[in-house]
Design an enzyme around this catalytic site. Structure first.
Site, short mmCIF file in Angstrom:
data_model
loop_
_atom_site.label_atom_id
_atom_site.label_comp_id
_atom_site.label_asym_id
_atom_site.label_seq_id
_atom_site.Cartn_x
_atom_site.Cartn_y
_atom_site.Cartn_z
N GLU A 81 -18.73 41.96 -54.47
CA GLU A 81 -18.98 43.09 -55.37
C GLU A 81 -20.39 43.03 -55.96
O GLU A 81 -20.60 43.18 -57.17
CB GLU A 81 -17.92 43.15 -56.47
CG GLU A 81 -16.51 43.32 -55.90
CD GLU A 81 -15.43 43.57 -56.94
OE1 GLU A 81 -15.55 43.05 -58.06
OE2 GLU A 81 -14.47 44.29 -56.61
N ASP A 119 -5.94 43.20 -54.33
CA ASP A 119 -6.51 42.94 -55.65
C ASP A 119 -5.50 43.17 -56.76
O ASP A 119 -5.54 44.22 -57.42
CB ASP A 119 -7.73 43.86 -55.88
CG ASP A 119 -8.51 43.48 -57.13
OD1 ASP A 119 -8.23 42.42 -57.69
OD2 ASP A 119 -9.39 44.26 -57.52
N GLU A 129 -4.74 44.85 -65.43
CA GLU A 129 -5.73 45.81 -64.93
C GLU A 129 -5.06 46.96 -64.18
O GLU A 129 -5.46 48.11 -64.32
CB GLU A 129 -6.71 45.06 -64.02
CG GLU A 129 -7.70 45.97 -63.33
CD GLU A 129 -8.68 45.20 -62.45
OE1 GLU A 129 -8.64 43.97 -62.40
OE2 GLU A 129 -9.52 45.88 -61.81
C1 GCV Z 1 -14.43 40.48 -62.50
C2 GCV Z 1 -11.59 43.60 -59.37
C3 GCV Z 1 -11.84 44.04 -60.78
C4 GCV Z 1 -13.18 43.54 -61.29
C5 GCV Z 1 -13.23 42.02 -61.11
C6 GCV Z 1 -13.04 41.70 -59.64
C7 GCV Z 1 -13.02 40.21 -59.38
O1 GCV Z 1 -12.45 44.28 -58.50
O2 GCV Z 1 -11.75 45.42 -60.88
O3 GCV Z 1 -13.29 43.89 -62.63
O4 GCV Z 1 -14.47 41.52 -61.55
O5 GCV Z 1 -11.77 42.22 -59.24
O6 GCV Z 1 -11.94 39.65 -59.38
O7 GCV Z 1 -14.07 39.64 -59.20
#
Ligand code: GCV
Length: 723
Positions: free
Chosen positions: A317, A391, A419
């Site tokens: 990411e 995720d 989340e």
């Molecule tokens: C900390 C998902 C979440 C992100 C998180 C990422 C990860 O994409 O939406 O907020 O980032 O996972 O676990 O690195």
């Protein structure tokens, strides 16, 4: 006269209220949820009788900070629960003495000659036994390490909090996993990524001079369930945390955590040598880069001798990583591991890597990226893998890396913060979901090769084991935003200690310690908690659907979403609804990422007839008229699941309302408000998803499924503005 009489009554009532206040233990705001499960209000007289003769004095020899914490906890806990002060004593000259310590700290423990047994249990394990010393019946809580003695003390308190007998104790326990960590995705500006319970608990501006006393309570709560590590900063890391200024702040936090057995970890930004050290590269094979990390590690351990290590999100990411320099994940992880090794620190390397390629399946990406490196990571590296391959969705099959990397120490990452599960608004007891994960059979070494056995190291003989949970805590007075979501923090700790614990046991313990010991209320609450995960899956993502939420904030449904620049951030990529049917084909006719599982799992999941229906649309694209095992068509069954989820929220609200007299009014009202939001959202999920999927299925809603109140356009508009 009448006036005088009235004021006389008033005085009497005020006087009585005052007396009641004096007799009521704890602060005036005792029911605000702050005390979590560590509530030591007096037990009923009938429950106390058996305990009182067994707990007459506390004998805790020695003077370390951890021993002081044990003394304080047992003194508060025993005195509180028994409604009478339990004094400290210098020796065990009295029946009912509770003796706590290690062979080093306590001459009494040393005299028992338990060395072999204590050595077997290790520094975090403990033994609790009822025995006779001279003529006196006493209880001994012993460990080879002071942290183990602390865990034993909390266990002893839990026995009384949950009304277990304590007269014939013979308990020996040790944690099944070594690293039991809470990961905080906390930013240095005080915000929390995916946090729904206020701001970060760490007040970086005030540190190191002022350390919020609340941090001790945080560490205490962790210690009470055996959590021994805390990652302080977001894995989307700022290099600033590694500056001398911030390391001093981190050291101040570590100081408070240390007596309670909690070590600190930091997320390390891979490019820090450039940002802080002025180097031109962060290439892991560059000797100046390696030297920079080594020096940084030395600096950290000088300030924090028990520092746990680094957690690294690399090439994920948008985060920097070794691949930026055409190096591998192993090159990056092992270089950092070499810097920490002399100090016995670890690198926790995250497997959440999913660079998009045209036509690829995100669910297979981590396996493709990491599996080829099996056996290549250094001995002090753990690979941190999310429980499922996408995720933290409401339900996912287990990640194929579990069972797929026998020569690598794998460390599951669970998400306690919700989340994708309705933030801190929805009551979901996650122990049930985690149980499903731990019990999944990978078949890596034939039947019975469960994820729990992969993770605790017994399947492949791993030496270093661990687990992390992304924390749901924040500055909200009740820590987690919703009183029931404290149960997920609790459950995470208990499962990290013993991944075989049953969810009803965890729920039962937590309810007794947190809410009530009334058997009927416990039964109702426990059932609600155990049912809750399936209910949320029903109204969000039934039958293996996943990633239907709207992109950025991840709250609420938006299955129609297709405008993010990356395909794999769009719900349409995952559900693949069309005129024929619904679901992601991951079999040989589709992405074939099912091939990442061992043959028996692969075979079971590959056939629509044997694939568990809870994963059907995860692995298959299924026609709308496909006959489910119930005899219903896919469309009808899908709609019924959504309705069932909504029905559960309504029934739960009714049950909760009926408990008004059985739960304290503050928390009863607070939870009732949250349950109203949960019902509202469940209806929203059902209606938005079914209205949208109906544009493909072109079938009517089956009997018993309510019609949506709004049009699809209205639901679409709503997802644009809601948080
Ligand atoms: C900390 C998902 C979440 C992100 C998180 C990422 C990860 O994409 O939406 O907020 O980032 O996972 O676990 O690195």
């Amino acid at each position: 006269m009448i006036v005088e009489r009235k004021s006389g009554w008033r005085l009497l009532i005020i006087g009585m209220a005052f007396v009641v206040c004096l007799l009521t233990p704890g602060p005036a705001n005792a029911e605000d949820g702050y005390r979590l499960w560590l509530r030591y209000d007096p037990l009923r007289a009938s429950d106390i009788a058996g305990y009182k003769i067994r707990v007459t004095a506390l004998v805790i020899q020695g003077n370390s900070a951890t021993l002081a914490a044990i003394r304080r906890e047992l003194s508060d806990g025993c005195s509180g629960l028994l409604g009478t002060e339990v004094p400290n004593a210098a020796d065990a000259g009295k029946a009912g003495s509770v003796i706590v310590g290690t062979p080093e700290s306590s001459s009494i423990v040393a005299g028992l000659k338990w060395q072999t047994e204590l050595a077997r249990l290790g520094p975090e394990g403990f033994r609790i036994r009822s025995l006779k010393l001279g003529n006196h019946a006493v209880t001994v809580i012993a460990s080879n390490g002071e942290t183990g003695a602390l865990y034993g003390a909390f266990h002893f308190l839990r026995l009384m909090q949950t009304l277990q007998p304590i007269d014939k104790l013979d308990i020996a326990q040790k944690p099944r996993l070594q690293l039991r960590m809470l990961d905080h995705w906390d930013n240095l500006d005080g915000s929390v990524e995916r946090g729904y319970a206020g701001r970060s608990l760490w007040n970086w501006e005030a540190l190191p001079g002022t350390v919020d006393p609340r941090l001790r309570d945080y560490a205490r709560a962790n210690a009470s369930i055996g959590i021994n590590g805390s990652l302080l900063n977001n894995v989307n890391a700022s290099a600033q945390i590694l500056t001398p200024e911030y390391l001093r702040k981190v050291a101040a936090i570590a100081e408070v955590f240390r007596p309670l057995g909690v070590r600190v970890f930091l997320s390390a930004r891979f490019s820090a040598p450039m940002e802080l050290g002025g180097l031109k590269t962060a290439d892991p094979l560059d000797s100046a880069v390696a030297a920079w990390w080594k020096k940084k590690a030395d600096e950290i351990y000088h300030l924090i001798p028990d520092f746990g290590g680094f957690v690294v999100k690399a090439n994920s990411e948008g985060q920097p990583g070794p691949r930026t320099y055409n190096r591998s994940h192993v090159d990056g992880a092992n270089m950092m591991a070499a810097a920490l090794a002399p100090h016995h620190g670890v690198v926790i390397w995250r497997a959440f890597v999913y660079d998009m390629r045209p036509g690829y399946d995100r669910a297979g990406a981590a396996y493709e990226n990491l599996q080829p490196f099996d056996g290549k990571f250094a001995a002090n590296v753990l690979l941190q893998v999310k429980n499922g391959p996408v995720d933290f969705q409401p339900r996912e099959p287990f990640h194929p890396l579990f069972g797929g990397m026998p020569k690598t120490q794998l460390m599951p990452e669970l998400q306690i913060t919700q989340e994708y599960l309705g933030f801190s608004n929805h009551l979901v007891f996650l122990a049930s979901m985690w149980r499903e994960f731990f019990d999944s059979d990978t078949y890596a070494r034939g039947p019975g090769s469960t994820v729990a056995k992969v993770v605790d190291g017994t399947l492949e003989g791993q030496h270093l084991t661990g687990i992390a949970g992304v924390a749901n805590t924040g500055t909200d007075r009740n820590w987690t935003g919703h009183d029931f979501l404290q149960a997920n923090w609790y459950a995470f700790g208990r499962l990290a200690w013993n991944p075989d614990l049953a969810s009803p046991q965890i729920a039962g313990e937590w309810i007794k310690m947190t809410f009530t010991r009334d058997p009927q209320t416990i039964e109702t609450l426990s059932r609600i908690m155990i049912e809750s995960h399936e209910a949320v899956v029903d109204y969000m993502t039934p039958l293996g659907l996943h990633h239907l939420m709207w992109g950025g904030h991840h709250y609420g449904p938006a299955p129609w979403w297709n405008t993010f620049e990356r395909d794999d951030w769009n719900p349409v990529y995952y559900h693949k609804a069309d005129a024929r049917g619904l679901g992601f084909d991951r079999t040989e006719t589709g992405s074939n990422t099912l091939s990442q599982y061992h043959a028996p799992v692969r075979k079971e999941f590959a056939d629509e007839a044997t694939c568990p229906e809870k994963f059907l649309l995860w692995f298959h694209h299924v026609p709308w008229d496909y006959r489910m095992r119930s005899g219903h068509t896919l469309w009808d069954e899908l709609a019924q699941h959504y309705q069932r989820g909504v029905n559960w929220t309504r029934a739960t609200r009714r049950e909760w309302d009926a408990l008004a007299g059985a739960i304290d009014p503050e928390r009863h009202t607070a939870v009732a408000k949250k349950l109203a939001l949960q019902e509202r959202d469940a209806v929203w999920w059902r209606d938005a998803c079914l209205t949208y999927f109906q544009t493909f299925s072109q079938r009517p809603l089956p009997a018993g499924v309510e019609k949506a109140a709004k049009t699809l356009e209205e639901y679409k508009a709503k997802s644009l503005v809601r948080r």
